[in-house]
Design a protein around this motif. Structure first.
Motif, PDB file in Angstrom:
ATOM      1  N   GLN A 162       4.659   7.872  -1.383  1.00 54.65           N
ATOM      2  CA  GLN A 162       3.877   6.922  -2.191  1.00 54.65           C
ATOM      3  C   GLN A 162       4.527   6.745  -3.559  1.00 54.65           C
ATOM      4  O   GLN A 162       4.710   5.610  -4.021  1.00 54.65           O
ATOM      5  N   ASP A 163       4.852   7.857  -4.189  1.00 55.91           N
ATOM      6  CA  ASP A 163       5.471   7.794  -5.513  1.00 55.91           C
ATOM      7  C   ASP A 163       6.806   7.057  -5.458  1.00 55.91           C
ATOM      8  O   ASP A 163       7.111   6.247  -6.340  1.00 55.91           O
ATOM      9  N   MET A 164       7.612   7.307  -4.440  1.00 62.39           N
ATOM     10  CA  MET A 164       8.910   6.649  -4.324  1.00 62.39           C
ATOM     11  C   MET A 164       8.729   5.134  -4.188  1.00 62.39           C
ATOM     12  O   MET A 164       9.437   4.358  -4.837  1.00 62.39           O
ATOM     13  N   ILE A 165       7.792   4.712  -3.363  1.00 64.42           N
ATOM     14  CA  ILE A 165       7.548   3.279  -3.153  1.00 64.42           C
ATOM     15  C   ILE A 165       7.208   2.589  -4.469  1.00 64.42           C
ATOM     16  O   ILE A 165       7.767   1.533  -4.797  1.00 64.42           O
ATOM     17  N   PHE A 166       6.316   3.178  -5.245  1.00 58.43           N
ATOM     18  CA  PHE A 166       5.846   2.526  -6.464  1.00 58.43           C
ATOM     19  C   PHE A 166       6.743   2.797  -7.675  1.00 58.43           C
ATOM     20  O   PHE A 166       7.025   1.891  -8.457  1.00 58.43           O
ATOM     21  N   ASP A 167       7.215   4.030  -7.830  1.00 57.83           N
ATOM     22  CA  ASP A 167       8.052   4.357  -8.992  1.00 57.83           C
ATOM     23  C   ASP A 167       9.385   3.613  -8.954  1.00 57.83           C
ATOM     24  O   ASP A 167       9.927   3.251  -9.994  1.00 57.83           O
ATOM     25  N   ARG A 168       9.914   3.401  -7.773  1.00 59.60           N
ATOM     26  CA  ARG A 168      11.188   2.681  -7.652  1.00 59.60           C
ATOM     27  C   ARG A 168      11.001   1.167  -7.560  1.00 59.60           C
ATOM     28  O   ARG A 168      11.970   0.427  -7.509  1.00 59.60           O
ATOM     29  N   GLY A 169       9.761   0.725  -7.488  1.00 65.26           N
ATOM     30  CA  GLY A 169       9.512  -0.710  -7.442  1.00 65.26           C
ATOM     31  C   GLY A 169       9.791  -1.346  -6.092  1.00 65.26           C
ATOM     32  O   GLY A 169      10.013  -2.550  -6.010  1.00 65.26           O
ATOM     33  N   TYR A 170       9.785  -0.528  -5.021  1.00 64.20           N
ATOM     34  CA  TYR A 170       9.970  -1.121  -3.694  1.00 64.20           C
ATOM     35  C   TYR A 170       8.855  -2.114  -3.405  1.00 64.20           C
ATOM     36  O   TYR A 170       9.063  -3.125  -2.744  1.00 64.20           O
TER      37      TYR A 170
END
Length: 158
Positions: free
Chosen positions: A58-66
């Motif tokens: 979840q964090d990767m999706i949102f923090d990286r702007g995917y």
């Protein structure tokens, strides 16, 4: 006032049965949503609430702007089931004769999660879900999806 209430009710009802995909990983547009997820099969397009993924993903999706932070769902196609022969080989995921490239880095050169063959051993109610684009953030990076993580089966509206 009646028009406004009718309009709001219509929007609420439509949002219960339809969603709009904004991501390039599946065809953009409206999708009809079915809550009948008892018999998910290969080729189905499934809707996975992002909050049903582990916190790191979840964090990767949102923090990286995917995806934008307001996005609630991933929309992916079921490409592998427990009946498929699935294995990794030199940056490729093999699913019953089909090959899908696995990248080490995203388009901004940030490293992507690395999975191993054990991550792709599926039980009856587990699936490999992929997007249509090679750079889709999907099971190649977050692993298998369990049936209870799927909220809807979706059909693209042409």
């Amino acid at each position: 006032m009646k028009f406004f209430i009718s309009f709001i009710l219509g929007v609420v009802l439509l949002s219960r049965f339809f969603t709009y995909n904004i991501s390039d990983s599946m065809p953009k547009g409206f999708y009809y949503l079915s809550v009948k997820t008892e018999s998910i099969k290969k080729g189905d397009v499934v809707v996975i609430p992002i909050d049903r993924l582990n916190k790191e993903m979840q964090d990767m999706i949102f923090d990286r702007g995917y995806l934008p932070k307001f996005t609630k769902y991933l929309i992916k196609e079921v490409k592998g089931t427990h009946e498929d022969d699935i294995f990794l080989e030199v940056n490729e995921l093999h699913i019953s004769g089909e090959k899908f490239k696995i990248r080490k880095y995203d388009i901004l050169k940030r490293s992507l999660p690395v999975l191993n063959n054990e991550d792709f051993i599926l039980k009856k109610d587990e699936f490999i879900t992929l997007g249509i684009k090679e750079n889709s953030f999907d099971s190649r990076y977050f692993g298998k999806i369990k049936k209870n993580q799927v909220k809807y089966i979706a059909k693209k509206i042409n």
